[in-house]
Write an enzyme that holds these catalytic residues in place. Sequence first.
Site, PDB file in Angstrom:
ATOM      1  CD  GLU A  27      -0.934   0.678   3.657  1.00 23.32           C
ATOM      2  OE1 GLU A  27      -1.165   1.903   3.559  1.00 23.32           O
ATOM      3  OE2 GLU A  27      -1.297  -0.031   4.618  1.00 23.32           O
ATOM      4  CB  ALA A 144     -14.081   0.776   3.603  1.00 22.44           C
ATOM      5  CG  ASP A 145      -9.217  -1.333   5.873  1.00 21.24           C
ATOM      6  OD1 ASP A 145      -9.407  -0.647   4.849  1.00 21.24           O
ATOM      7  OD2 ASP A 145      -8.333  -1.089   6.709  1.00 21.24           O
ATOM      8  CE  LYS A 162      -4.404   1.730  10.765  1.00 22.16           C
ATOM      9  NZ  LYS A 162      -4.915   0.799   9.742  1.00 22.16           N
TER      10      LYS A 162
END
Length: 326
Positions: A27, A144-145, A162
Site C-alpha cells: 500500500e 471499509a477494510d 490497529k
Amino acid sequence: MNLEKYLNVSPEVKAAIDAGKPVVALESTIISHGMPYPQNVETALNVERIVRENGAVPATIAIIQGKITVGCTHEQIEHLGKKGLAVAKASRRDLPVLLSRGEDGATTVTTTMMIAHMAGIKIFATGGIGGVHRGAETTMDISADLEELAQTPVMVVCAGAKSILDLGLTLEYLETHGVPVIGYRTKELPAFYTTHSGFQVDYRLDTPKEIADAFAVKLDMGLAGGVPGAPPPPARRSLRNTPRRRRPRAPPDRGAETLRRGYCGRKIRRSGNAPAGFRTRKNTPHGIRPARCRSDAADACGMPHGARRRGISRRRLRGAPRGAVR
C-alpha cells in the site's frame, strides 16, 4: 469494464504475473500518512528490498495523476513521500473522483486489495488493518477494510488490527462475514504494536505453505473474500516488552479521548495508542516484519498447486532461490 483505461501495471510486475512468479502488493498510505519524510520513503524502499531478497516482486500501489499505478517507481514513491499529507487518502469511494480529476491518491487497505485483485496479484501486505472503532454502536464507524476483506479474494498479511480499535467487535464482524483470521505462529491476535491483544484468532498456522494452501482451497471453492494472516511483532519490538523508561507518555485511555474529541475514520491521524514520534519508530518494524512472511506466502501461492504437493521446490521450477521467513 474497461480497466486498461485506468490501470497502469509496471513492465516488471506484469512480466512476473504473466510468468506466474510471486508478486506482493504494497500500500501507499503508509508513505504519505504513516510517517514523515524522508523516513517514509526509506521505509517503503526498504520493504521493497526485503520482498526482493525473499524471492518475490514488490508492487507498490498508488494513484498517480489520476492513473491507478501498480508497481510504483522510486521517483513516484519519492513524490508521494515529499507530498505527504497533501496526498488524498484513497478508499473505494474516492477512486472515481480522483481518477476523473487526474489527482494523486495513497491507497488504503481497501483500495490496495481492490487494485491488487484487478491486476491479478494474490498477496498484499500492510501494517495494521482497520476495523470496528470504539463506540461504533452509536457512531456506526466501521472501516471499509472489513467489507473489502469480506468480498475481495486477496490474502492480506498484516500486523493485526490497529490497537485503537474495538478488537473484539472487529473479530465478530469478520466472523459474521465469513472471513477466517489466521495467526502466523500465534494463537493470539497481534494488535500492531504488541503481540498481546487478549483475543484469539480463528486458526494458528505455522508455515507460509499452510497459509497458502488454505488460501488456495478458498479460491478453488469460489468462496468470496480474503484471508487476513497476522504474524506477531518480534518480541523485542513488542510494546509490552519495551522498557518502561523508553515508552512514550500518552493519555491513559486513548479510546475515551478519541470519542471525546469526535475522532473517527479518516480524521484519525494518530496510529494506535502512541504519539507521533514513537509512531515513526514503531511503524517501521511492523511494516517490515510482514514483508518477509508475505513474500514466502506469495512464493507458495505462485507455485503450481500440484508442484507443491509433489514437493518440487520453486528453485527447480524457475531457477531462483526461494526466500525464507526470518
